[in-house]
Design a protein around this motif. Structure first.
Motif, PDB file in Angstrom:
ATOM      1  N   ASP A 220       0.869  -1.182   0.000  1.00  0.00           N
ATOM      2  CA  ASP A 220       0.000   0.000   0.000  1.00  0.00           C
ATOM      3  C   ASP A 220       0.903   1.228   0.000  1.00  0.00           C
ATOM      4  N   ILE A 221       0.805   2.047  -1.049  1.00  0.00           N
ATOM      5  CA  ILE A 221       1.714   3.194  -1.179  1.00  0.00           C
ATOM      6  C   ILE A 221       0.897   4.441  -1.525  1.00  0.00           C
ATOM      7  N   ASP A 222       0.847   5.377  -0.605  1.00  0.00           N
ATOM      8  CA  ASP A 222       0.107   6.620  -0.841  1.00  0.00           C
ATOM      9  C   ASP A 222       1.031   7.696  -1.392  1.00  0.00           C
ATOM     10  N   SER A 223       1.735   7.342  -2.446  1.00  0.00           N
ATOM     11  CA  SER A 223       2.632   8.282  -3.126  1.00  0.00           C
ATOM     12  C   SER A 223       2.640   7.933  -4.595  1.00  0.00           C
ATOM     13  N   LEU A 224       2.082   8.816  -5.422  1.00  0.00           N
ATOM     14  CA  LEU A 224       2.022   8.546  -6.852  1.00  0.00           C
ATOM     15  C   LEU A 224       3.410   8.416  -7.483  1.00  0.00           C
ATOM     16  N   PRO A 225       4.360   9.308  -7.206  1.00  0.00           N
ATOM     17  CA  PRO A 225       5.697   9.151  -7.800  1.00  0.00           C
ATOM     18  C   PRO A 225       6.335   7.812  -7.452  1.00  0.00           C
ATOM     19  N   THR A 226       6.156   7.356  -6.211  1.00  0.00           N
ATOM     20  CA  THR A 226       6.742   6.075  -5.818  1.00  0.00           C
ATOM     21  C   THR A 226       6.081   4.921  -6.554  1.00  0.00           C
ATOM     22  N   MET A 227       4.744   4.956  -6.682  1.00  0.00           N
ATOM     23  CA  MET A 227       4.059   3.895  -7.423  1.00  0.00           C
ATOM     24  C   MET A 227       4.524   3.854  -8.875  1.00  0.00           C
ATOM     25  N   LEU A 228       4.684   5.028  -9.486  1.00  0.00           N
ATOM     26  CA  LEU A 228       5.145   5.076 -10.873  1.00  0.00           C
ATOM     27  C   LEU A 228       6.566   4.532 -11.008  1.00  0.00           C
ATOM     28  N   THR A 229       7.423   4.879 -10.072  1.00  0.00           N
ATOM     29  CA  THR A 229       8.811   4.395 -10.117  1.00  0.00           C
ATOM     30  C   THR A 229       8.854   2.880 -10.020  1.00  0.00           C
ATOM     31  N   ILE A 230       8.070   2.314  -9.100  1.00  0.00           N
ATOM     32  CA  ILE A 230       8.040   0.856  -8.945  1.00  0.00           C
ATOM     33  C   ILE A 230       7.495   0.200 -10.211  1.00  0.00           C
ATOM     34  N   ALA A 231       6.402   0.741 -10.749  1.00  0.00           N
ATOM     35  CA  ALA A 231       5.807   0.157 -11.955  1.00  0.00           C
ATOM     36  C   ALA A 231       6.738   0.291 -13.151  1.00  0.00           C
ATOM     37  N   ARG A 232       7.511   1.369 -13.196  1.00  0.00           N
ATOM     38  CA  ARG A 232       8.435   1.595 -14.312  1.00  0.00           C
ATOM     39  C   ARG A 232       9.508   0.503 -14.371  1.00  0.00           C
ATOM     40  N   GLU A 233       9.850  -0.070 -13.223  1.00  0.00           N
ATOM     41  CA  GLU A 233      10.866  -1.123 -13.194  1.00  0.00           C
ATOM     42  C   GLU A 233      10.379  -2.417 -13.828  1.00  0.00           C
ATOM     43  N   GLY A 234       9.041  -2.599 -13.924  1.00  0.00           N
ATOM     44  CA  GLY A 234       8.494  -3.663 -14.766  1.00  0.00           C
ATOM     45  C   GLY A 234       8.023  -4.919 -14.090  1.00  0.00           C
ATOM     46  N   GLN A 235       8.508  -5.231 -12.876  1.00  0.00           N
ATOM     47  CA  GLN A 235       8.143  -6.507 -12.262  1.00  0.00           C
ATOM     48  C   GLN A 235       6.832  -6.430 -11.484  1.00  0.00           C
ATOM     49  N   VAL A 236       6.524  -5.247 -10.976  1.00  0.00           N
ATOM     50  CA  VAL A 236       5.294  -5.028 -10.221  1.00  0.00           C
ATOM     51  C   VAL A 236       4.536  -3.891 -10.898  1.00  0.00           C
ATOM     52  N   GLY A 237       3.226  -4.063 -11.072  1.00  0.00           N
ATOM     53  CA  GLY A 237       2.447  -3.053 -11.776  1.00  0.00           C
ATOM     54  C   GLY A 237       1.631  -2.179 -10.844  1.00  0.00           C
ATOM     55  N   SER A 238       0.861  -1.289 -11.449  1.00  0.00           N
ATOM     56  CA  SER A 238      -0.073  -0.462 -10.711  1.00  0.00           C
ATOM     57  C   SER A 238      -1.235  -0.125 -11.638  1.00  0.00           C
ATOM     58  N   ILE A 239      -2.349   0.292 -11.072  1.00  0.00           N
ATOM     59  CA  ILE A 239      -3.514   0.710 -11.854  1.00  0.00           C
ATOM     60  C   ILE A 239      -3.731   2.190 -11.575  1.00  0.00           C
ATOM     61  N   LEU A 240      -3.513   2.998 -12.608  1.00  0.00           N
ATOM     62  CA  LEU A 240      -3.511   4.444 -12.443  1.00  0.00           C
ATOM     63  C   LEU A 240      -4.133   5.114 -13.672  1.00  0.00           C
ATOM     64  N   SER A 241      -4.158   6.431 -13.649  1.00  0.00           N
ATOM     65  CA  SER A 241      -4.653   7.191 -14.787  1.00  0.00           C
ATOM     66  C   SER A 241      -3.810   6.928 -16.022  1.00  0.00           C
ATOM     67  N   GLY A 242      -4.464   6.656 -17.149  1.00  0.00           N
ATOM     68  CA  GLY A 242      -3.742   6.446 -18.389  1.00  0.00           C
ATOM     69  C   GLY A 242      -3.025   7.688 -18.871  1.00  0.00           C
ATOM     70  N   ALA A 243      -3.512   8.871 -18.465  1.00  0.00           N
ATOM     71  CA  ALA A 243      -2.886  10.118 -18.884  1.00  0.00           C
ATOM     72  C   ALA A 243      -1.458  10.226 -18.376  1.00  0.00           C
ATOM     73  N   LEU A 244      -1.163   9.600 -17.249  1.00  0.00           N
ATOM     74  CA  LEU A 244       0.190   9.668 -16.688  1.00  0.00           C
ATOM     75  C   LEU A 244       1.203   9.012 -17.619  1.00  0.00           C
ATOM     76  N   ALA A 245       0.827   7.877 -18.179  1.00  0.00           N
ATOM     77  CA  ALA A 245       1.752   7.163 -19.065  1.00  0.00           C
ATOM     78  C   ALA A 245       1.949   7.889 -20.385  1.00  0.00           C
ATOM     79  N   ARG A 246       1.000   8.774 -20.753  1.00  0.00           N
ATOM     80  CA  ARG A 246       1.116   9.482 -22.019  1.00  0.00           C
ATOM     81  C   ARG A 246       1.837  10.820 -21.897  1.00  0.00           C
ATOM     82  N   GLN A 247       2.250  11.171 -20.694  1.00  0.00           N
ATOM     83  CA  GLN A 247       2.961  12.430 -20.523  1.00  0.00           C
ATOM     84  C   GLN A 247       4.370  12.339 -21.107  1.00  0.00           C
ATOM     85  N   PRO A 248       4.879  13.428 -21.721  1.00  0.00           N
ATOM     86  CA  PRO A 248       6.241  13.420 -22.261  1.00  0.00           C
ATOM     87  C   PRO A 248       7.252  13.058 -21.174  1.00  0.00           C
ATOM     88  N   GLY A 249       8.117  12.110 -21.508  1.00  0.00           N
ATOM     89  CA  GLY A 249       9.152  11.717 -20.555  1.00  0.00           C
ATOM     90  C   GLY A 249       8.694  10.726 -19.504  1.00  0.00           C
TER      91      GLY A 249
END
Length: 304
Positions: A220-249
């Motif tokens: 349980d992580i109440d930090s969006l940047p941390t959830m994104l960082t973990i999901a970016r590593e690829g082994q563990v996912g998250s369910i979030l706004s699709g707009a976040l993944a479409r942002q530049p960079g």
């Protein structure tokens, strides 16, 4: 009890410390303490719980704090309307944005207000929805974008759009080259999600239970940047706004969840206890205009 005392009390609650509040208010701590004691004597109830680590409001103190914030906001608005004129688009406007929405709206909002309404001083609060609701209730915000669709006591709720949720990270689930992934394939997949009290978490739990799927939350992580960082590593996912993944960079795989889709209503919420002035209305109109023009960021947009 007067406006000055209400300002003193609200500052003490905001800082959590009599000494810090005294510095901010440019008065001595003994004088401030005397003012608070006088308010407690006047009302006949304790307003603050005092400890070695600072102060916090009692239940009656929290009720007074909410009223004080509303009164102080009305007082400042009255002064502004008198000095600048009721129809002048100027003054301070405080807006709350969830982090996922701020990623898309915050910068365009700032830029447009700078050009169209240079006399409006924008205050942006970016946080989790729960904290923004608290700030609204306490009179700290003029408006907030929140995930809700029904009217709430004390708030005017204007729907903006339906936000489609996406599976972020875990490219090994389904087809990584596809723009979508069936929800059934997420059954048992390790996920990091906000805590159980979060509205997004509740929506996901209800949907997985309804579909008979296994929800495997590993943290349980109440930090969006941390959830994104973990999901970016690829082994563990998250369910979030699709707009976040479409942002530049963003550098993260985001695929819309389908069969069934997960979506939530995003609305502009404005307290109705305080009349809105011209500056506040200008900010509301600007947010709605940005949403209309950025429709593709969220796939489905409501009429605003």
């Amino acid at each position: 009890m007067d406006v000055r005392q209400l300002r003193y009390f609200a500052t003490v609650v905001d800082t959590g410390s009599l000494s810090k509040a005294a510095v901010r208010l440019s008065i001595s701590q003994p004088s401030l303490s005397q003012q608070i004691v006088g308010m407690e004597d006047d009302l006949g109830v304790p307003l603050l719980l005092r400890s070695s680590s600072g102060v916090r409001p009692t239940e009656p103190g929290m009720a007074l704090y909410r009223h004080a914030r509303t009164i102080l906001k009305q007082f400042e608005q009255m002064r502004g309307d008198v000095l600048r004129g009721e129809h002048s688009e100027s003054g301070q406007v405080a807006v709350g944005l969830p982090t996922s929405i701020a990623a898309v709206i915050a910068v365009p909002l700032f830029n447009r207000l700078q050009i169209a309404y240079p006399n409006i001083q924008l205050q942006l609060f970016e946080s989790m929805s729960g904290y923004l609701i608290e700030l609204l209730a306490n009179g700290r915000l003029d408006m907030a974008v929140l995930f809700r669709e029904t009217e709430t006591r004390g708030l005017t709720v204007s729907p903006l759009f339906n936000e489609h949720l996406s599976l972020c990270g875990v490219p090994w689930v389904g087809d990584a080259d596809s723009s979508s992934v069936p929800l059934s394939l997420v059954s048992g997949v390790p996920l990091v999600l906000p805590g159980k009290a979060n509205g997004l978490r509740l929506l996901i739990e209800r949907t997985f239970a309804r579909e008979g799927l296994e929800l495997n939350v590993v943290a349980d992580i109440d930090s969006l940047p941390t959830m994104l960082t973990i999901a970016r590593e690829g082994q563990v996912g998250s369910i979030l706004s699709g707009a976040l993944a479409r942002q530049p960079g963003a550098a993260i795989l985001g695929r819309r969840l389908v069969e069934p889709s997960l979506q939530r209503m995003v609305s502009l919420c404005v307290p109705n206890a305080v009349p809105q002035n011209a500056a506040s209305r200008a900010v509301q109109n600007t947010i709605q205009a940005i949403v209309r023009e950025e429709a593709l960021q969220w796939d489905t947009v409501m009429q605003v």
